[in-house]
Scaffold this active site. Sequence first.
Site, PDB file in Angstrom:
ATOM      1  N   SER A 142      30.546  12.026  10.069  1.00 57.79           N
ATOM      2  CA  SER A 142      29.161  12.243   9.667  1.00 57.79           C
ATOM      3  C   SER A 142      28.264  11.147  10.233  1.00 57.79           C
ATOM      4  O   SER A 142      28.588   9.961  10.172  1.00 57.79           O
ATOM      5  CB  SER A 142      29.104  12.245   8.139  1.00 57.79           C
ATOM      6  OG  SER A 142      27.790  12.436   7.727  1.00 57.79           O
ATOM      7  N   SER A 143      27.144  11.587  10.798  1.00 52.89           N
ATOM      8  CA  SER A 143      26.200  10.592  11.313  1.00 52.89           C
ATOM      9  C   SER A 143      25.493   9.945  10.119  1.00 52.89           C
ATOM     10  O   SER A 143      24.928  10.643   9.297  1.00 52.89           O
ATOM     11  CB  SER A 143      25.149  11.266  12.197  1.00 52.89           C
ATOM     12  OG  SER A 143      25.742  12.235  13.002  1.00 52.89           O
TER      13      SER A 143
ATOM     14  N   ASN B 290      31.869  15.602   5.907  1.00 56.18           N
ATOM     15  CA  ASN B 290      32.116  15.629   7.354  1.00 56.18           C
ATOM     16  C   ASN B 290      32.915  14.387   7.735  1.00 56.18           C
ATOM     17  O   ASN B 290      32.567  13.281   7.345  1.00 56.18           O
ATOM     18  CB  ASN B 290      30.743  15.641   8.061  1.00 56.18           C
ATOM     19  CG  ASN B 290      30.876  15.701   9.576  1.00 56.18           C
ATOM     20  OD1 ASN B 290      31.980  15.632  10.122  1.00 56.18           O
ATOM     21  ND2 ASN B 290      29.743  15.825  10.236  1.00 56.18           N
TER      22      ASN B 290
ATOM     23  N   GLU C 221      21.653  16.331   2.313  1.00 56.33           N
ATOM     24  CA  GLU C 221      22.873  15.969   1.594  1.00 56.33           C
ATOM     25  C   GLU C 221      22.682  16.083   0.084  1.00 56.33           C
ATOM     26  O   GLU C 221      21.681  15.625  -0.444  1.00 56.33           O
ATOM     27  CB  GLU C 221      23.244  14.512   1.907  1.00 56.33           C
ATOM     28  CG  GLU C 221      24.120  14.382   3.112  1.00 56.33           C
ATOM     29  CD  GLU C 221      24.414  12.938   3.443  1.00 56.33           C
ATOM     30  OE1 GLU C 221      25.169  12.718   4.409  1.00 56.33           O
ATOM     31  OE2 GLU C 221      23.902  12.025   2.765  1.00 56.33           O
TER      32      GLU C 221
ATOM     33  N   THR D 177      25.551  17.212  15.313  1.00 59.82           N
ATOM     34  CA  THR D 177      25.891  16.216  16.331  1.00 59.82           C
ATOM     35  C   THR D 177      26.625  16.878  17.493  1.00 59.82           C
ATOM     36  O   THR D 177      26.337  16.605  18.658  1.00 59.82           O
ATOM     37  CB  THR D 177      26.755  15.116  15.705  1.00 59.82           C
ATOM     38  OG1 THR D 177      26.057  14.637  14.556  1.00 59.82           O
ATOM     39  CG2 THR D 177      26.988  13.982  16.663  1.00 59.82           C
TER      40      THR D 177
ATOM     41  N   GLY E  49      22.043  15.289   8.168  1.00 54.93           N
ATOM     42  CA  GLY E  49      21.698  16.548   7.523  1.00 54.93           C
ATOM     43  C   GLY E  49      21.386  16.387   6.046  1.00 54.93           C
ATOM     44  O   GLY E  49      21.672  15.349   5.436  1.00 54.93           O
TER      45      GLY E  49
ATOM     46  N   SER F  50      24.782  18.368   6.292  1.00 57.50           N
ATOM     47  CA  SER F  50      25.821  17.495   6.820  1.00 57.50           C
ATOM     48  C   SER F  50      27.089  18.312   7.105  1.00 57.50           C
ATOM     49  O   SER F  50      27.543  19.063   6.261  1.00 57.50           O
ATOM     50  CB  SER F  50      26.110  16.406   5.796  1.00 57.50           C
ATOM     51  OG  SER F  50      27.059  15.531   6.325  1.00 57.50           O
ATOM     52  N   GLY F  51      27.622  18.140   8.310  1.00 60.99           N
ATOM     53  CA  GLY F  51      28.860  18.845   8.662  1.00 60.99           C
ATOM     54  C   GLY F  51      28.617  20.224   9.236  1.00 60.99           C
ATOM     55  O   GLY F  51      29.556  20.953   9.508  1.00 60.99           O
TER      56      GLY F  51
HETATM   57  N1  LIG Z   1      30.819  23.785  18.308  1.00 65.46           N
HETATM   58  C1  LIG Z   1      31.827  23.249  17.624  1.00 65.46           C
HETATM   59  N2  LIG Z   1      33.077  23.528  18.011  1.00 65.46           N
HETATM   60  C2  LIG Z   1      34.114  23.022  17.354  1.00 65.46           C
HETATM   61  N3  LIG Z   1      34.023  22.230  16.303  1.00 65.46           N
HETATM   62  C3  LIG Z   1      32.798  21.911  15.837  1.00 65.46           C
HETATM   63  C4  LIG Z   1      31.647  22.411  16.503  1.00 65.46           C
HETATM   64  N4  LIG Z   1      30.604  21.951  15.846  1.00 65.46           N
HETATM   65  C5  LIG Z   1      31.071  21.192  14.832  1.00 65.46           C
HETATM   66  N5  LIG Z   1      32.393  21.166  14.826  1.00 65.46           N
HETATM   67  C6  LIG Z   1      33.281  20.478  13.852  1.00 65.46           C
HETATM   68  O1  LIG Z   1      32.545  20.144  12.726  1.00 65.46           O
HETATM   69  C7  LIG Z   1      32.553  18.737  12.504  1.00 65.46           C
HETATM   70  C8  LIG Z   1      31.202  18.304  12.031  1.00 65.46           C
HETATM   71  O2  LIG Z   1      30.248  18.460  13.044  1.00 65.46           O
HETATM   72  P1  LIG Z   1      29.016  17.443  13.187  1.00 65.46           P
HETATM   73  O3  LIG Z   1      28.318  17.862  14.391  1.00 65.46           O
HETATM   74  O4  LIG Z   1      29.494  16.053  13.121  1.00 65.46           O
HETATM   75  O5  LIG Z   1      28.182  17.795  11.929  1.00 65.46           O
HETATM   76  P2  LIG Z   1      26.773  17.178  11.516  1.00 65.46           P
HETATM   77  O6  LIG Z   1      26.334  16.294  12.616  1.00 65.46           O
HETATM   78  O7  LIG Z   1      25.925  18.358  11.361  1.00 65.46           O
HETATM   79  O8  LIG Z   1      27.004  16.473  10.287  1.00 65.46           O
HETATM   80  C9  LIG Z   1      32.892  18.148  13.835  1.00 65.46           C
HETATM   81  O9  LIG Z   1      33.555  16.925  13.674  1.00 65.46           O
HETATM   82  C10 LIG Z   1      33.793  19.193  14.439  1.00 65.46           C
HETATM   83  O10 LIG Z   1      35.098  18.998  13.975  1.00 65.46           O
HETATM   84 MG   LIG Z   2      25.912  14.399  12.666  1.00 68.57          MG
END
Ligand SMILES: Nc1ncnc2c1ncn2[C@@H]1O[C@H](COP(=O)(O)OP(=O)(O)O)[C@@H](O)[C@H]1O
Ligand SMILES: [Mg+2]
Length: 1086
Positions: free
Chosen positions: A167-168, A164, A396, A119, A394, A114-115
Amino acid sequence: MGIAHSKMEVKTSLLDNMIGVGDMVLLEPLNEDSFIENLRKRFDHNEIYTYIGSVVISMNPYRSLSIFTPEKVEEYRNRNFYELSPHIYALADEAYRSLRDQDKDQCILITGESGAGKTEASKLVMSYVAAVCGRGQEVNKVKEQLLQSNPVLEAFGNAKTVRNDNSSRFGKYMDIEFDFKGDPLGGVISNYLLEKSRVCKQPRGERNFHIFYQLLSGASGDTLTKLKLDRDFSKYNYLSLDSATVNGLDDAASFRTVRNAMQIVGFMEDEVQLVLELVAAVLKLGNIEFKPESRVNGFDESRVKDKNDLKEMCELLGIEQSVLERAFSYRTVEAKMEKVSTTLNVAQAYYARDALAKNLYSRLFSWLVTRINESIKAQAKTRHKVMGVLDIYGFEIFEDNSFEQFIINYCNEKLQQIFIELTLREEQEEYVREGIEWTNIEYFNNAIICDLIENNQNGILAMLDEECLRPGTVTDDTFLDKLNTICAEHQHFESRLSKNSKFLTDHSLPHSCFRIQHYAGKVLYRVEGFVDKNNDLLYRDLSQAMYKATHSLMRQLFPEGNPAKVNLKRPLTAGFQFKASVGGLMRNLQTKNPNYIRCIKPNDKKAAHIFTDSLVCHQVRYLGLMENVRVRRAGYAFRQPYEPCLERYKMLCKQTWPHWRGPARDGVEVLLTDCSVPAEEFAYGRSKIFIRNPRTLFTLEERRRACLEDLATLIQKIYRGWKCRTHFLLLKKSQVVVAAWYRRYAQQKKYEKIKSATLVMQSFTRGWKARKILRQLKYEKRCKEAVTTIAAYWHGTQVRREYRKFFRANAGKKIYCFIIQRIMQKYFLGLKTTVPSMSPIDNTWSAQPYSFLEGAHTELRRIFHLWRCKKHRGQFTEEKKAVYEEKLEASEIFKNKKALYPSSVSQPFKGDYLEIHKNPKYQKLNSAVEEKVLLADVVNKINRANGKGSPRLFLLTKNNFVLADQKTGQVKASVPLPDLTSVSVSTQSDGFFALKLKEGSASAAKGDFLLNSEHLIEIITKLHRTWTTAADKDQINIDISDEFLVQFKQDKVCVKFIQGGPKNGTSAACKRKNNRLLEVSVPSSP
Ligand SMILES: Nc1ncnc2c1ncn2[C@@H]1O[C@H](COP(=O)(O)OP(=O)(O)O)[C@@H](O)[C@H]1O
Ligand SMILES: [Mg+2]
């Protein structure tokens, strides 16, 4: 265009400008430290992507980087995977192109905890694909809808967690469908198990789903009133307050984005309203509270505490308040046609309320997905290609992990499984395909963990279901007991009370918990709630109450509430459903060509620039990345199709440079042999060369780099030569052109000159010829005329000769005379008009007309003059005549002899200047002179002694002249005229004159008289006249000379006249010079 563009560019490679190594496969030496060091080095240089073969490792930068621009998209478009530095776009491009060009369905598997950025990665992939696939109005609309489904689902399905901020809380798998051209047609979204417990309760530091906060912050006051909501978060029990606002998240703005996205995706205005009403209903539901009310039977029965929220909620959804109120107090159990109604205590009522809220929300979420699918589904029924993007929650590990985490981690476990299976299989298949010998490699296979969870007989999920279905009292503890017995021996299961005595003393393991050693770490699960959550029980009274609502969407969400469709079968457990859908997903994924993105979070603080080694190391381990690299390198570290390999290294060998004609494989063989790479270092596959050791590759790269420098010089040299030569050729060509033009010009000029010269010459010649002809003609003409004239004359002569005898011989003389006469006549007649005036002094006379008349003409002039003089004289009286006679005489005497004369001509001769008769003074004198006085005037008598004059009266009578005293009139001398012998005067303009007397006469006793008078001319003239008559002398002696002698008594004195005059004098002055000389100086006449 894109292809042409890429061909024109210089070929680059992943290996160019590499920070660390872009592909972990090339890492040397390969161990965990160097692996992490490489990641860190790249992370520090903003290189967040690294490859393991075709797998992309993505580090979450936690800040926006400038590597996701449209320019980047263009850069990666249509480029080979290894051509540019690692990027998620390269993977997306590879996937899209093999889907479009090779007709292979693709799936993109994004994993990580997660984070870690899953996404975000999925969104990047989708946006890349949207950017590179076809364009057009229809296509753009589809793309837009696919992309805009994200904000909607994120608002309802994402929440802030400690890991996060976005977080999804659901799993998402999206199939994007394309037609044969690669244009998007539509999509299908599948959602997996929303973490619905969050609706009612959130762990500390976390939030409820975004939509609640967005609605309250972003909706207009109007909307909120309609929804009977209050903007204040604290009014709602379901909203945790401690982290209601998230840094960097603007809920109000997000709400507008969501509304806009919903509109784009195709939600009708009233549908949006219905959805918002349900969201509001959930919030209201959370505010309904219960209180116990004692019953007769001693049990407590729950009652709604404050009915206001209940009422509002019922109004909102169109539910009869009493029905809902009852559903919170009673529960009807139906069994075998029998209905039993039991009361609910307060706890049960709360449980029922929360169950309703959770169900309501999760069903709403599923409905949203279905609704979106309806909008974005492909219209055409043609066969299409599919690209699936999997973005699942992710892995957790929380402090307190429950059923949801168990499910989520199970899902991740399955994904890891598929990753292991597919990567290994893929690798293995490649070797087989390429005909290379394959040696097995050790790696951790998590199939065993999956089995622990999902085994149909003794898996944890199966046992949970069994517990749930078992009659009798079922609690979470009985479930744990069961696990303790059945799973005790499993290597990955740990529990304090299990048969396995190993954990009896493990104090980190509470009694109400079990622990599973997941592939990604050990997770401690608290069993509390497992049974309930798995049962997902919603009292039928509640679902029926919901079904009775007039709210159309509400009715749709609770179809089981329809009394007509009462189903007595137990509903499927949550675990079972999830297992089934994950199973389906896995099967689906296995049919597609996988592409992996493995997300890693660099730190736990959601902070940029921080790289926590231990955390990364942990993830690298459980993601099995090291194994991944090892497997990849087991046989050969590096592989590349023959063509690009030959293309890249062909400059290292003479035979292959610059072109290798023949199969690429042979070329590579020649090349490697030439480079003396040991034979065991590489193997020839069917289409690829396999290189065992990265060092070999690096050596090749190093030699290539050196070679490139030489080549650059060579190219430069040739280019410069080429440039100079082209320039020279151009100059030469230009020179030729210029010369040609110049020559043409010069020739033109020359020609024009010749032409004009020719013309001049021509005209001259023509002129000359013409003149010659003209002369000839004129001559001929003259000849003709001459001939005629000659002929005429000759004829005339002939004729005259013939006829002469017939004419008189003197005819010519007569004609001559006649003509002369005619001329004369004309002349004389002409004179009449030309004669001058009658004045004798008029000198004019016409010019002579004919020279032969010259004599006549002059004579005529003379005659005419004489005539007119005569005429003039004829007019005179006697007196006037006398006057003129006197004047004439004066003229005869003095003209041209004395200078005084001209001035006297105009003076009339007055005679008696003294008027002697009338003047009484001269009476005596008058009487003394008896005769008539002809002239009387005053003169000066010059004294001989001094030359001075003394005035005397001078009288002239017929016979005498008398000198008398001027004052007295007494006669001094009276001389008879015959005694006068001569008179002397000078030639000059003076008035001196001498009267010389006859010697011996009486009058001459005193000598001659030297007198001076103003009227000299008159006196002398009159004297001469009178004297002539008196003396009867023909010859009068008037001596005109500038020197004469005067007789004074005895002496003769000479009187001399000098021109030049006395000084300052206007009249002549006499001076005695000596005894014999008197000098008179006369002023020179002007
Ligand atoms: N390629 C990226 N560029 C900039 N910030 C990112 C990038 N990927 C993730 N982040 C930061 O990390 C945070 C978490 O990403 P997210 O994709 O929501 O994580 P996950 O889906 O894996 O839990 C996002 O809200 C963003 O702030
Ligand atoms: Mg996500």
